[in-house]
Scaffold this active site. Structure first.
Site, PDB file in Angstrom:
ATOM      1  N   PHE A  50       2.761   3.140   7.364  1.00  0.00           N
ATOM      2  CA  PHE A  50       2.155   2.383   7.176  1.00  0.00           C
ATOM      3  C   PHE A  50       3.311   0.795   7.569  1.00  0.00           C
ATOM      4  CE2 PHE A  50       1.881   5.110   3.270  1.00  0.00           C
ATOM      5  CZ  PHE A  50       0.277   4.625   2.444  1.00  0.00           C
ATOM      6  N   PHE A 105     -10.448  -1.849   4.029  1.00  0.00           N
ATOM      7  CA  PHE A 105     -11.028  -3.225   3.595  1.00  0.00           C
ATOM      8  C   PHE A 105     -10.267  -4.199   3.160  1.00  0.00           C
ATOM      9  CE2 PHE A 105     -15.185  -3.327   5.803  1.00  0.00           C
ATOM     10  CZ  PHE A 105     -15.067  -1.286   6.526  1.00  0.00           C
ATOM     11  N   ASN A 106     -10.544  -4.670   1.923  1.00  0.00           N
ATOM     12  CA  ASN A 106      -9.328  -5.779   1.507  1.00  0.00           C
ATOM     13  C   ASN A 106      -9.173  -5.564   0.008  1.00  0.00           C
ATOM     14  OD1 ASN A 106     -11.397  -7.285   2.843  1.00  0.00           O
ATOM     15  ND2 ASN A 106      -9.725  -8.701   2.415  1.00  0.00           N
ATOM     16  N   SER A 113      11.847  -4.943   6.377  1.00  0.00           N
ATOM     17  CA  SER A 113      12.194  -6.543   6.904  1.00  0.00           C
ATOM     18  C   SER A 113      10.902  -7.366   5.689  1.00  0.00           C
ATOM     19  CB  SER A 113      11.538  -6.430   7.938  1.00  0.00           C
ATOM     20  OG  SER A 113      10.702  -5.986   8.026  1.00  0.00           O
ATOM     21  N   ASP A 133      11.413   3.024   5.444  1.00  0.00           N
ATOM     22  CA  ASP A 133      11.232   1.316   5.817  1.00  0.00           C
ATOM     23  C   ASP A 133      12.794   0.528   6.112  1.00  0.00           C
ATOM     24  OD1 ASP A 133       8.465  -0.551   3.841  1.00  0.00           O
ATOM     25  OD2 ASP A 133      10.281  -1.253   5.030  1.00  0.00           O
ATOM     26  N   ASN A 134      12.682  -0.182   6.742  1.00  0.00           N
ATOM     27  CA  ASN A 134      13.703  -1.303   7.157  1.00  0.00           C
ATOM     28  C   ASN A 134      13.299  -2.347   6.223  1.00  0.00           C
ATOM     29  OD1 ASN A 134      11.888  -3.408   7.938  1.00  0.00           O
ATOM     30  ND2 ASN A 134      12.557  -3.054   9.951  1.00  0.00           N
ATOM     31  N   SER A 163      -7.199  -0.794  10.074  1.00  0.00           N
ATOM     32  CA  SER A 163      -7.885  -1.919   9.368  1.00  0.00           C
ATOM     33  C   SER A 163      -9.543  -1.943   9.815  1.00  0.00           C
ATOM     34  CB  SER A 163      -7.269  -3.554   9.488  1.00  0.00           C
ATOM     35  OG  SER A 163      -8.081  -4.055   9.410  1.00  0.00           O
ATOM     36  N   TYR A 200      -2.180  -8.793  15.531  1.00  0.00           N
ATOM     37  CA  TYR A 200      -2.325  -8.147  15.079  1.00  0.00           C
ATOM     38  C   TYR A 200      -3.424  -6.947  14.750  1.00  0.00           C
ATOM     39  CZ  TYR A 200      -3.233  -6.357   9.460  1.00  0.00           C
ATOM     40  OH  TYR A 200      -4.039  -4.983   9.479  1.00  0.00           O
ATOM     41  N   ASN A 217      -0.833 -15.527   2.473  1.00  0.00           N
ATOM     42  CA  ASN A 217      -2.033 -14.940   3.161  1.00  0.00           C
ATOM     43  C   ASN A 217      -3.452 -14.864   2.797  1.00  0.00           C
ATOM     44  OD1 ASN A 217      -0.516 -16.365   5.394  1.00  0.00           O
ATOM     45  ND2 ASN A 217       0.731 -14.277   5.168  1.00  0.00           N
ATOM     46  N   ILE A 267       1.074  -1.244  -0.248  1.00  0.00           N
ATOM     47  CA  ILE A 267      -0.279  -0.146   0.416  1.00  0.00           C
ATOM     48  C   ILE A 267       1.659   1.242  -0.260  1.00  0.00           C
ATOM     49  CG2 ILE A 267      -1.766   1.153   1.094  1.00  0.00           C
ATOM     50  CD1 ILE A 267      -2.573  -1.997   2.371  1.00  0.00           C
ATOM     51  N   LYS A 296      -3.552  -3.124  15.616  1.00  0.00           N
ATOM     52  CA  LYS A 296      -4.277  -1.645  14.578  1.00  0.00           C
ATOM     53  C   LYS A 296      -5.139  -1.147  16.549  1.00  0.00           C
ATOM     54  CE  LYS A 296      -2.812  -2.066  10.910  1.00  0.00           C
ATOM     55  NZ  LYS A 296      -1.959  -1.263  10.306  1.00  0.00           N
TER      56      LYS A 296
HETATM   57  N1  UFG Z   1      -9.464 -17.455   1.197  1.00  0.00           N
HETATM   58  C1  UFG Z   1      -9.504 -18.624   1.262  1.00  0.00           C
HETATM   59  N2  UFG Z   1      -8.135 -19.044   0.863  1.00  0.00           N
HETATM   60  C2  UFG Z   1      -6.580 -18.083   1.239  1.00  0.00           C
HETATM   61  C3  UFG Z   1      -7.309 -16.892   1.229  1.00  0.00           C
HETATM   62  C4  UFG Z   1      -7.946 -16.178   1.380  1.00  0.00           C
HETATM   63  O1  UFG Z   1     -10.558 -19.384   0.640  1.00  0.00           O
HETATM   64  O2  UFG Z   1      -5.936 -19.064   0.960  1.00  0.00           O
HETATM   65  C5  UFG Z   1     -10.124 -16.763   1.794  1.00  0.00           C
HETATM   66  C6  UFG Z   1     -10.797 -15.979   3.111  1.00  0.00           C
HETATM   67  O3  UFG Z   1     -10.958 -17.236   4.079  1.00  0.00           O
HETATM   68  C7  UFG Z   1     -12.183 -14.878   3.075  1.00  0.00           C
HETATM   69  C8  UFG Z   1     -11.628 -13.437   2.281  1.00  0.00           C
HETATM   70  O4  UFG Z   1     -10.823 -15.156   1.110  1.00  0.00           O
HETATM   71  O5  UFG Z   1     -12.689 -15.460   3.237  1.00  0.00           O
HETATM   72  C9  UFG Z   1     -10.184 -13.319   1.962  1.00  0.00           C
HETATM   73  O6  UFG Z   1      -9.423 -12.869   2.375  1.00  0.00           O
HETATM   74  P1  UFG Z   1      -7.894 -12.409   2.906  1.00  0.00           P
HETATM   75  O7  UFG Z   1      -6.785 -13.072   4.108  1.00  0.00           O
HETATM   76  O8  UFG Z   1      -7.588 -11.802   1.706  1.00  0.00           O
HETATM   77  O9  UFG Z   1      -8.363 -11.381   3.571  1.00  0.00           O
HETATM   78  P2  UFG Z   1      -8.898 -11.162   4.939  1.00  0.00           P
HETATM   79  O10 UFG Z   1     -10.909 -10.152   4.929  1.00  0.00           O
HETATM   80  O11 UFG Z   1      -9.007 -12.342   5.944  1.00  0.00           O
HETATM   81  O12 UFG Z   1      -8.186 -10.108   5.639  1.00  0.00           O
HETATM   82  C10 UFG Z   1      -8.063  -8.780   5.698  1.00  0.00           C
HETATM   83  C11 UFG Z   1      -6.806  -8.201   5.714  1.00  0.00           C
HETATM   84  C12 UFG Z   1      -6.352  -8.476   7.504  1.00  0.00           C
HETATM   85  C13 UFG Z   1      -7.246  -7.540   8.029  1.00  0.00           C
HETATM   86  C14 UFG Z   1      -8.845  -8.232   7.328  1.00  0.00           C
HETATM   87  C15 UFG Z   1     -10.309  -7.285   8.542  1.00  0.00           C
HETATM   88  O13 UFG Z   1      -5.976  -9.075   4.976  1.00  0.00           O
HETATM   89  O14 UFG Z   1      -5.227  -7.184   6.852  1.00  0.00           O
HETATM   90  O15 UFG Z   1      -8.715  -8.187   6.586  1.00  0.00           O
HETATM   91  O16 UFG Z   1     -10.305  -6.503   7.598  1.00  0.00           O
HETATM   92  F1  UFG Z   1      -7.172  -7.520   9.711  1.00  0.00           F
END
Ligand code: UFG
Length: 338
Positions: free
Chosen positions: A80, A178-179, A34, A31-32, A124, A149, A198, A12, A153
């Site tokens: 950030f 949001f996402n 990492s 920024d480090n 978040s 995490y 993730n 971002i 926030k």
């Molecule tokens: N999902 C899958 N398979 C995967 C990855 C994700 O089905 O391999 C699904 C998750 O179950 C979820 C959706 O896709 O239903 C979105 O998942 P993300 O991990 O992309 O996003 P999240 O909504 O879980 O998390 C995001 C941010 C976090 C924040 C959170 C709440 O990554 O930083 O929204 O705002 F905390």
């Protein structure tokens, strides 16, 4: 005006650096590295024609940060920098609290020392917790987060609120993201997760490009229209634009203001998969797996406040998000690594 972006080489942060430079701001990045790459600075320069000033420092290193503030005439800060992996935060809570809180506290102390009073924070939607009904509005009380995490926030929001009470010069804008998905349309900057992603969109992109055999959808038995979770996905360039608006707001107001930054429209995991396949004419093989711990069935933003008070709303469509994510992935199959 000179703006310090901590964590400015991240997903971002880098997109925000581009939008700020294109809006005429001078950008300084701390920024480090990492969880990011120095080559992001080159990419920002390629896109904008201007190279941001870069300090490879840890924001919790007070002496290094003081040196930066002494050398640069900073007008405002967008913070950030922070650890952001939900699952990892459950395994390493102390590291998450130490890092995310320390960096913020150090930054606030150094800002006070150098009379810098404008602060935009990367918060978040996770701070709404599991108790609130959706769509989430900024007037709701914060809820219980399902992981450290998220709590960092929520705690940082509290710290910033308290700091603003004590220092009436301080102007704090909390942006509850949001996402964010997508990438800059040039394909030069984008999301570059280390190891197994993730988040949904980088995982989908890596499946589509052949780096991973299939996506596992975490549950299809939720009480949602198609049984998979729904989220409010927004294009990262729209999100970056929200920071430009937030800075304008911070320069004209004192105290704390909170804004949801989302589109106001939820999409399910299956809808995202199918939109990605259709927009890009690629296959995304998937299987249905177990639910992931801590996932809420659905949530999305009430995005009205940002529209009326910041003059910001998301402009880019889901198709834009899918196309730009794929463009970045195809052009950079190994992210910023050669
Ligand atoms: N999902 C899958 N398979 C995967 C990855 C994700 O089905 O391999 C699904 C998750 O179950 C979820 C959706 O896709 O239903 C979105 O998942 P993300 O991990 O992309 O996003 P999240 O909504 O879980 O998390 C995001 C941010 C976090 C924040 C959170 C709440 O990554 O930083 O929204 O705002 F905390």
């Amino acid at each position: 005006m000179s703006i310090l972006l901590t964590g400015g080489t991240g997903f971002i942060g880098s997109h925000t650096a581009v939008e700020l430079i294109e809006s005429g701001y001078d950008v300084i990045i701390a920024d480090n590295l990492s969880n990011s790459s120095a080559s992001v600075i080159d990419r920002i320069e390629q896109i904008t024609g201007i190279r941001p000033v870069f300090y490879k420092i840890d924001v919790s290193d007070k002496a290094a940060l003081q040196n930066l503030f002494a050398e640069q005439d900073i007008d405002a800060v967008i913070h950030f920098a922070g650890f952001k992996a939900v699952g990892e935060s459950v395994e390493k809570p102390l590291e998450y609290y130490r890092n995310n809180l320390d960096t913020t506290l150090t930054l606030l102390e150094v800002m006070e020392q150098f009379d810098v009073h404008q602060f935009v924070f990367s918060s978040s939607a996770t701070v709404y917790g599991s108790e609130n009904p959706y769509p989430y509005t900024e007037t709701m009380k914060k809820g219980s987060c399902s992981n450290p995490y998220g709590w960092t926030k929520s705690m940082i929001e509290q710290i910033l609120g308290d700091a603003a009470v004590a220092n009436s010069n301080l102007s704090v804008v909390l942006l509850r993201y949001f996402n964010p998905i997508g990438a800059h349309e040039s394909g030069l900057i984008g999301e570059d997760p280390q190891g197994i992603p993730n988040n949904l969109m980088p995982f989908i992109s890596q499946v589509a490009v052949g780096k991973r055999p299939k996506l596992t959808i975490f549950g299809d038995d939720y009480d949602t229209p198609d049984g998979t979770c729904r989220r409010d996905y927004l294009h990262v360039v729209d999100l970056a634009d929200a920071h430009v608006k937030a800075l304008e707001y911070a320069s004209e107001h004192k105290g704390v203001e909170i804004f949801n930054i989302g589109t106001g429209t939820p999409y399910s995991v299956l809808e995202i998969v199918h939109a990605f396949e259709k927009s890009n004419s690629v296959a995304v093989p998937y299987e249905i797996g177990a639910r992931r711990d801590g996932d809420l069935p659905e949530f999305w933003a009430d995005a009205e406040k940002a529209k009326t008070m910041l003059g910001w709303e998301a402009k880019r469509s889901l198709e834009d998000m899918c196309r730009d994510s794929w463009n970045w992935q195809k052009k950079n199959p190994n992210g910023y690594r050669e």
